[in-house]
Design a protein around this motif. Sequence first.
Motif, PDB file in Angstrom:
ATOM      1  N   GLY A   1       0.835  -1.189   0.000  1.00 40.94           N
ATOM      2  CA  GLY A   1       0.000   0.000   0.000  1.00 40.94           C
ATOM      3  C   GLY A   1       0.872   1.241   0.000  1.00 40.94           C
ATOM      4  O   GLY A   1       2.094   1.156   0.194  1.00 40.94           O
ATOM      5  N   VAL A   2       0.270   2.380  -0.218  1.00 39.00           N
ATOM      6  CA  VAL A   2       1.028   3.627  -0.205  1.00 39.00           C
ATOM      7  C   VAL A   2       1.337   4.032   1.234  1.00 39.00           C
ATOM      8  O   VAL A   2       0.575   3.715   2.154  1.00 39.00           O
ATOM      9  CB  VAL A   2       0.271   4.768  -0.927  1.00 39.00           C
TER      10      VAL A   2
ATOM     11  N   VAL B   1       4.727   1.182  -0.821  1.00 39.31           N
ATOM     12  CA  VAL B   1       5.047   1.382  -2.245  1.00 39.31           C
ATOM     13  C   VAL B   1       4.795   2.854  -2.575  1.00 39.31           C
ATOM     14  O   VAL B   1       3.681   3.226  -2.982  1.00 39.31           O
ATOM     15  CB  VAL B   1       4.203   0.456  -3.140  1.00 39.31           C
ATOM     16  N   PRO B   2       5.813   3.720  -2.385  1.00 35.44           N
ATOM     17  CA  PRO B   2       5.620   5.153  -2.635  1.00 35.44           C
ATOM     18  C   PRO B   2       5.335   5.487  -4.089  1.00 35.44           C
ATOM     19  O   PRO B   2       4.792   6.552  -4.389  1.00 35.44           O
ATOM     20  CB  PRO B   2       6.936   5.777  -2.163  1.00 35.44           C
ATOM     21  N   GLU B   3       5.673   4.569  -5.016  1.00 35.50           N
ATOM     22  CA  GLU B   3       5.396   4.811  -6.441  1.00 35.50           C
ATOM     23  C   GLU B   3       3.908   4.738  -6.754  1.00 35.50           C
ATOM     24  O   GLU B   3       3.476   5.191  -7.811  1.00 35.50           O
ATOM     25  CB  GLU B   3       6.143   3.793  -7.316  1.00 35.50           C
TER      26      GLU B   3
ATOM     27  N   SER C   1      -1.081   4.764 -13.181  1.00 36.88           N
ATOM     28  CA  SER C   1      -1.193   5.200 -11.796  1.00 36.88           C
ATOM     29  C   SER C   1      -2.369   6.165 -11.643  1.00 36.88           C
ATOM     30  O   SER C   1      -2.934   6.652 -12.622  1.00 36.88           O
ATOM     31  CB  SER C   1       0.094   5.894 -11.356  1.00 36.88           C
ATOM     32  N   GLY C   2      -2.715   6.466 -10.398  1.00 33.69           N
ATOM     33  CA  GLY C   2      -3.780   7.433 -10.154  1.00 33.69           C
ATOM     34  C   GLY C   2      -3.442   8.804 -10.698  1.00 33.69           C
ATOM     35  O   GLY C   2      -4.305   9.495 -11.261  1.00 33.69           O
TER      36      GLY C   2
ATOM     37  N   ASN D   1       8.047   8.740 -11.006  1.00 32.30           N
ATOM     38  CA  ASN D   1       8.127   7.640 -10.029  1.00 32.30           C
ATOM     39  C   ASN D   1       7.454   7.899  -8.690  1.00 32.30           C
ATOM     40  O   ASN D   1       6.682   7.089  -8.220  1.00 32.30           O
ATOM     41  CB  ASN D   1       9.579   7.207  -9.793  1.00 32.30           C
ATOM     42  N   ASN D   2       7.775   9.021  -8.043  1.00 33.33           N
ATOM     43  CA  ASN D   2       7.236   9.241  -6.697  1.00 33.33           C
ATOM     44  C   ASN D   2       7.199  10.735  -6.385  1.00 33.33           C
ATOM     45  O   ASN D   2       7.527  11.574  -7.231  1.00 33.33           O
ATOM     46  CB  ASN D   2       8.058   8.474  -5.650  1.00 33.33           C
TER      47      ASN D   2
END
Length: 283
Positions: free
Chosen positions: A8-9, A38-40, A115-116, A141-142
């Motif tokens: 999860g984030v 998962v910061p990505e 990604s969102g 990426n992040n």
Amino acid sequence: MKTVRIVGVPEHFNLPWHMAIEEGAFQERGIDLQWTDVPEGTGRMCQMLQSHETDLAIILTEGIVKSISEGNPTKIVQEYISSPLLWGIHVSTKSDFKTISELKNTTAAISRFGSGSHLMAFVNARNEGWDTDTLPFKVINNLDGAIEALTQRSADYFMWEHFTTKPLVDNGTFGRLGDCPTPWPCFVIAATDEFLENDTGTLRHILEVINVYTWEFKRIPSIDRTLSNRYGQQLEDIQKWLSLTRWSQQQISIQNIENVKDTLINLKLITKSISPNEILASL
């Protein structure tokens, strides 16, 4: 002890999971739940589900629906957050952008495709009446990559959860031009088909535990201060976020799935319309 991998984030939405793990609630059921941040974000988590690097994910609804529609052998097992996600639309404070309309034809920073931050850039563009066929993107990426990209002008704007980025707005790194809420419940719990086939009983235990924690979460004494300290947020921001956020203990509705699917099709982000039964697990 059954080992289960979950991702999860690293955001305040997921504190109930960490509390349950730290308090041994899963171990009492014979489950070693191994959490990985998962910061990505969602795009990376979709890859991890598909490549069997994880069994479960707390993931954005639109991202996992898109990934399942493209063949990811995964199902949604439950709604996690029933309220919308508030996506802040951010620019560098050194830029000249003052309004969302000025971002037309500029480059959006995204954590990765699927990604969102990628999908919601399309939703925002549709809301603004822009041509969604020609949106330019830069993969960063992040959040750290977004700071670098906007500061160095290699991207122009970045969409990320409003309260997660609030400290960066407060310290002058980002300016926020507005917000774009998701038109559906924002987070769901997803499981690989393999895990669903082999470990349904374990999954039921996991859901029972987390549903107790989320049901009681807002009632925990001084939970606002705990969140503020743990995630480096101002207390008043956390209190506002808590007032807007609703946790869920049931499966997401077919109506919401159809809404997500129709939006993705209309934005040409998926080409294949699959039935809700292919997206939702029945436990």
